[in-house]
Structures are given as structure tokens and as C-alpha cells.
Design a protein around this motif. Sequence first.
Motif: not given
Length: 360
Positions: A29-41
Motif C-alpha cells: 500500500k501507499n503507507d505500508a505493506p500488508i499480508h506480510t506474515e506467512g500462514i504456516q498452519y
Amino acid sequence: MSWKSSELDDLPKGLPEHLEIQRTRVICKNDAPIHTEGIQYSGAYASSGVDNTISFEKFSKDFKIEVIRLTEDEMEFDMVGIDASIANAFRRILIAEVPTMAIEKVFVVDNTSPIADESLAHRLGLIPINADPRLFEYLSENDVPNERNTIVYRMQVSCSKNSPQRLTVKSDKLEWLPEGSKLHEMVPGQQKTFTSFTNNQMEITKTPLGVKHEDITIARLGPGQAIELEAHAVKGIGKTHAKWSPVATAWYRMLPEVIFRKEIKGEEAVELVKKCPVKVFDIEDLANGEKKAVVARPRSCTLCRECIRGNTEEEIELRRVRDHFIFTIESASALPPEALFTEAVKILEEKCDRVLSELS
């Protein structure tokens, strides 16, 4: 309440588009990235019929490497199908754990240059040595320096007292001594040198063990000044000191994706092309005389976010592919970048074997 297999088979397979993007992409996004954490479960998406389990078979099927650019000292390649932790492990090993040769001890006989002995020794230690570290052994504290663990260099330069200008001393003045040290220790009644070579190092290597770059400036001597010294290079790793790091840099970034949410035409398209400093976008001329913006070079995107500032933020989406890494290695040692990466793989394999043996 238990579910019958026939009831589960009736459920829709695959994730909705927004969840698939969240699972496989990082949105910038313009201010910061989102969905940065991977889902390991492993069961995170079981209700949608998607298996999120990490298995060796799945890894072997999805993982691939494609070399994009390869020169004498630099390599760029794509690693697809791995987690960021693995890519970062290779980066850290390349910087800190792949061994190389570097000058460790300097025996100064004469130094009347403006550079202090300590600073001179530090400069010499940072000069890349053109010697394959795989041919040598580590020198431990109790070992005697010999042809298998030590490379000896000599420097003997002086500027004439009558010289009208200063003399620039460069790294090509380091002379390799394949038979070992020529300096004698101050031991009464003995003619003992600082090394104990039993064979000539020309028997170990077919190429001279000089420096990789012969144009590195070491010092500048004025009239009447001189430097005479002997330098001993040994095998080490960057974790001990940065002079043993075999790379100038090793880094990676996730593959960028630039998505148009709607077509951008006319003057807005021309303005968008001008915005991008790395020329990701280009203009396509349509049949009706209109101009349309297209993504021509998405790989060049650096995520500067210039294209999504202002009125175009809702029209363009910037993404990173979570399991696709663009890896770059710049070698500063005798080994080419492809050989450095091979050595890094071997070191990571040894670490894994060590962990498995301790667990068994």
C-alpha cells in the motif's frame, strides 16, 4: 459433530481470490505493506479443500532455480518455491560462513610511510586474495604455519630521496613467496623462519596465489620513505571478521507484480509513464488513436510507490510474490558467484545433518 467424506467432497475446492492473494502475495500500500506474515498452519484452508502442509514431495515439485544473469563476479538468479527463511539462510551463510583467504598477520620490518603500522596492516587485510580456499586448511592456535594453511607475501618498496613526486604503492607490490617466509625469528642460535614449509606451494596450485585486484592503493610514499614487510594470509570466515567475507554483497527481493485495476488511457497514461523512475510502464498506441499504459518491465519495479501516489492509488496495485525471490550475489573473492552459492548449499546441508544427528 462429525462430517462424512461425501459431505466434504461436496464443498467447493480452492480458495476465493482474495484469500489466495493473501496467501501467496504481499500487498504494498501507499503507507505500508500488508499480508506480510506467512500462514504456516497446515489446516488453515482445510475447509476450502486446500492443503497447506509443507512436505518434501511438494517442495521438490515446486522448487526451481533459474539463472538470469551470470558474469565473472556477479550472478542474478530466481529461487522459486521456498520460504523467506530459507532465502535468508543462504544470504547469511554467503556473507558470514563461506570461507576465504585473507591476510591475518603482518610482520613490519620498516615503515616510514605516513600510515601507522596498525592502519597499514588493516588495509592489507582487506585486499582480496586470489586463492581458492578449498585447497587450504584452517590454521588453529596450536598449528604451525605451513604450505597447507598459510600463504606468504612480501612487500619491499621505497621512494628515492631525489624523486620529484610521491610514489603510489598498490596491491601489485605484494609478492607471493611459494616457499614460505623469508624472515627469521629472533631465536638465539637458530635460523628459524615464521613458517615451516616442507613443499613448494606451486605443487598445490597451478596458478600464482596473488591478489585479485592489482590496482588497490595501499599507501603513498614521499621522497626517502619506504615500506618493507611480510604478510601471512590464512583461511577464515566472515563471522570472525568481515575481511573473510567472500561477497561484496548478497541480497534478495521478492518478485514484484504490478496490476492495473482498470485501464489507464490518454494523458493519465503519459503522466504515469513519467512518474516511474525505473521505466516499468510503457505506452501502447490503440487503433482509435488513443494511448494506453501497459506494464512493460515489472521485474524492474523497486516499490518506490511513486505510481500509486495521488489519483492513481485506486487504479494500480503493487504486489510481491511471497515464494519467488530474485537473488543477487557479488563475489569479492577468488571463487566465482556460482561456486560461492554451491558452497553455501553444502554448508546449509551440513547444518541440517548436524541437527538431525543430534535429534536422533
